[in-house]
Scaffold this motif. Structure first.
Motif, PDB file in Angstrom:
ATOM      1  N   LEU A 176       0.829  -1.208   0.000  1.00 53.65           N
ATOM      2  CA  LEU A 176       0.000   0.000   0.000  1.00 53.65           C
ATOM      3  C   LEU A 176       0.857   1.249   0.000  1.00 53.65           C
ATOM      4  N   SER A 177       2.053   1.206   0.630  1.00 47.29           N
ATOM      5  CA  SER A 177       2.943   2.371   0.632  1.00 47.29           C
ATOM      6  C   SER A 177       3.415   2.663  -0.779  1.00 47.29           C
ATOM      7  N   ASP A 178       3.799   1.575  -1.504  1.00 49.35           N
ATOM      8  CA  ASP A 178       4.216   1.766  -2.897  1.00 49.35           C
ATOM      9  C   ASP A 178       3.095   2.321  -3.758  1.00 49.35           C
ATOM     10  N   GLN A 187       2.949   5.817  -6.044  1.00 51.15           N
ATOM     11  CA  GLN A 187       2.578   5.852  -7.462  1.00 51.15           C
ATOM     12  C   GLN A 187       1.388   6.811  -7.691  1.00 51.15           C
ATOM     13  N   ILE A 188       0.455   6.775  -6.782  1.00 49.46           N
ATOM     14  CA  ILE A 188      -0.729   7.665  -6.914  1.00 49.46           C
ATOM     15  C   ILE A 188      -0.311   9.113  -6.839  1.00 49.46           C
ATOM     16  N   MET A 189       0.629   9.443  -5.972  1.00 51.54           N
ATOM     17  CA  MET A 189       1.096  10.824  -5.869  1.00 51.54           C
ATOM     18  C   MET A 189       1.764  11.258  -7.152  1.00 51.54           C
ATOM     19  N   GLN A 190       2.587  10.313  -7.765  1.00 48.74           N
ATOM     20  CA  GLN A 190       3.244  10.631  -9.031  1.00 48.74           C
ATOM     21  C   GLN A 190       2.211  10.863 -10.128  1.00 48.74           C
ATOM     22  N   ASN A 191       1.151  10.006 -10.171  1.00 46.53           N
ATOM     23  CA  ASN A 191       0.062  10.192 -11.170  1.00 46.53           C
ATOM     24  C   ASN A 191      -0.642  11.524 -10.984  1.00 46.53           C
ATOM     25  N   SER A 192      -0.802  11.913  -9.754  1.00 45.69           N
ATOM     26  CA  SER A 192      -1.463  13.197  -9.479  1.00 45.69           C
ATOM     27  C   SER A 192      -0.641  14.347 -10.008  1.00 45.69           C
ATOM     28  N   GLU A 193       0.699  14.261  -9.803  1.00 45.07           N
ATOM     29  CA  GLU A 193       1.567  15.328 -10.298  1.00 45.07           C
ATOM     30  C   GLU A 193       1.517  15.393 -11.814  1.00 45.07           C
TER      31      GLU A 193
END
Length: 587
Positions: A439-441, A445-451
């Protein structure tokens, strides 16, 4: 409740007063009408009797004179004075009932008489008519020495066959006195009037001054009454004069073309009317007093059971079911009210006792008890509902017992399962640690997609803005091309004008050449040729310019069409870009 007693008493008193006032007014009205009708009913036979007596009296005098004149003794009398004595003898018992007697000859000469003025009012025509009649002749009313009189003439013979006319002159006062015996009331009077409205037999009653024939000139009611009397053979009329009402009844007479009129003064009967009204008012007042006394007694007697019943209802509303009810033993509404109240209190006391006992049974845990008793009307629903509550409680407690058993069984199973769960929990702990790392990984990844989505949103926004700017430039270009097309149209119009000018100039040059040939001027002809050539060149240049402008207009129209299609495509690109920007913004 004193107010109720007062209201009942006032209502009864007001009703009594209203009835008294109504009956008083009705009594006065009916007494007045009955007196009026009584006067009219009484006057008719009395007036007919007066008229009959009047006719009989006149006829009696006529027969007396006729019988005397037709007797053999009268004919065989030795002298006219002897005949005069015979006439006087026939009226010996009534010597004061006539003015005079006279014996006349056929020419109207007085041969013998018993008073002065006997022949006054007797003319030759009347004497001739009397001689031709077999019956007695009666004259019209005339005056003798200031008195109203009439004469009876009867023709006889003396011993030699000469005409002898007996004349009886009678004062109408005699007839007035006879008619006065038929008057109705102390102020009533009777008189005789001829067809011209003149009173020929005066009333002998004192104070008889209501002469409607003279009043008729100024009094409308009197005039109508006089007109009705003169216009009909018989009937009753009424009129008012000097605040007094007079009633009349007239009957046609057999003599003098006249009518006998009986008149009654309503004031003669006012006293009897007042006495009747006064007695009626006294009786009505006594009845009113008795009604008031009865109203007070009846109101008190009526209010007593109502007060008692109302007090008991008030205490019943406060929850008092123990006090007794004062029952009014009668068959009217008060008796029914008090009896119904007693039955209501008894029923409520019984219902509450039964319900209290039932609740006691519930408190003691007896759920098998059922509410009994005779519940009437809407109270029967209480009984039904109460028993339904008992049934529901039984069902509820039965369900509770069953549930308790099921819970106990489930508790055993839960205890067994808890041990298995404890073992599985240890195994799940390690799996949870691995899941946490994963879940940490995923979070990184979700934060990178958001950026990345933010960057894409910015790029799409810039693209949308550029497309919007291009779209605006395309619209400006369309406006410019439309302006060029408009200008080309204006230039075409101007060239058309130039073409028309060239055509006119060419015609003018032709005319000038014709005129030059006619005048023989070569110089003017040369100028005309040059003008014509110049006009031809101008027309040719105008046509070429028009062709160029037409080609330019066609190219502009085609460019405008392509520009509109391009603008439409740009609009679609803008819409798609907006949709992409919205989707990116949602990410």
């Amino acid at each position: 409740m004193k107010r109720l007693r007062t209201k009942v008493m006032l209502a009864m008193v007001l009703v009594a007063v209203a009835v008294f006032a109504f009956l008083g007014a009705a009594m006065i009205f009916f007494i007045s009408n009955s007196i009026e009708k009584s006067i009219i009913i009484s006057m008719e036979p009395m007036a007919e009797s007066a008229a009959s007596d009047f006719n009989d009296t006149v006829m009696l005098y006529m027969n007396s004179v006729k019988n005397t004149t037709d007797s053999n003794a009268y004919t065989m009398a030795e002298s006219d004075q002897e005949r005069m004595d015979m006439l006087q003898a026939s009226f010996t018992n009534n010597s004061n009932q006539y003015i005079s007697l006279a014996i006349l000859d056929g020419s109207g000469k007085v041969l013998a008489s018993s008073g002065d003025g006997t022949a006054d009012g007797i003319d030759k025509e009347q004497i001739d008519e009397a001689k031709e009649m077999t019956a007695a002749y009666i004259s019209d009313i005339h005056e003798v020495n200031g008195s109203k009189c009439f004469s009876i003439l009867c023709t006889g013979k003396n011993e030699s066959g000469a005409d002898r006319i007996s004349v009886l002159t009678i004062d109408t006062t005699l007839l007035s006195n006879d008619l006065n015996s038929f008057k109705l009331g102390s102020k009533g009077f009777v008189y005789v009037v001829n067809n011209k409205g003149k009173i020929i037999v005066e009333p002998s009653a004192k104070g008889a001054k209501a002469d409607i024939y003279n009043l008729g000139e100024s009094e409308e009611e009197a005039a109508e009454a006089a007109k009705a009397i003169l216009g009909t053979d018989s009937g009753n009329e009424s009129y008012a004069y000097n605040d007094t009402t007079y009633y009349t009844y007239h009957v046609k007479s057999d003599f003098f073309n006249s009518k006998v009129v009986m008149t009654a003064d309503i004031s003669d009967f006012a006293e009897s009317q007042n006495v009747a009204v006064r007695n009626g008012l006294i009786i009505g007042t006594l009845i009113l007093i008795l009604t008031v006394v009865f109203s007070v007694f009846f109101a008190s007697r009526l209010a007593k059971p109502i007060i008692s019943t109302t007090n008991r209802l008030r205490s019943l509303a406060q929850g008092n079911l123990t006090d007794p009810v004062d029952v009014w033993y009668s068959k009217d509404e008060l008796g029914v009210l008090s009896t119904s109240l007693e039955e209501t209190v008894f029923s409520l006391r019984q219902y509450i006792s039964l319900i209290t006992y039932s609740l006691t049974q519930i408190s003691e845990g007896n759920l098998q008890y059922r509410l009994e008793g005779n519940f009437k009307g809407d109270f029967f629903k209480i009984k039904s509902t109460f028993n339904e509550i008992f049934d529901s409680l039984n069902d509820t407690f039965a369900s509770i017992n069953l549930s308790a058993e099921q819970v106990n069984s489930g508790a055993v199973q839960v205890s067994d399962y808890s041990q298995s769960v404890s073992q599985g929990a240890t195994q799940q702990a390690s799996a949870i640690e691995e899941l946490s790392a994963t879940l940490s990984d995923v979070s990184d990844q979700i934060m990178q997609n958001s950026e990345d989505s933010k960057n894409a949103y910015n790029i799409v926004s810039d693209n949308t803005e550029a497309v919007n700017n291009c779209n605006e430039d395309m619209e400006n270009m369309l406006k410019a091309m439309n302006a060029i097309k408009t200008s080309s149209d204006e230039i075409a119009k101007i060239i058309k004008v130039i073409d028309e000018i060239s055509f006119q100039t060419n015609i003018l040059a032709l005319n000038a050449a014709v005129e030059a040939a006619r005048e023989g001027s070569k110089g003017f002809g040369v100028v005309a040729d040059e003008v014509r050539r110049l006009a031809s060149r101008s027309a040719e240049a105008a046509r070429q310019t028009a062709d160029l402008i037409e080609n330019s207009s066609a190219a502009v129209a085609k460019g405008s069409q392509i520009a509109e299609q391009t603008a439409k495509s740009l609009n679609e690109i803008v819409e798609k870009s907006n949709q992409i920007r919205a989707l990116v913004a949602d990410c």
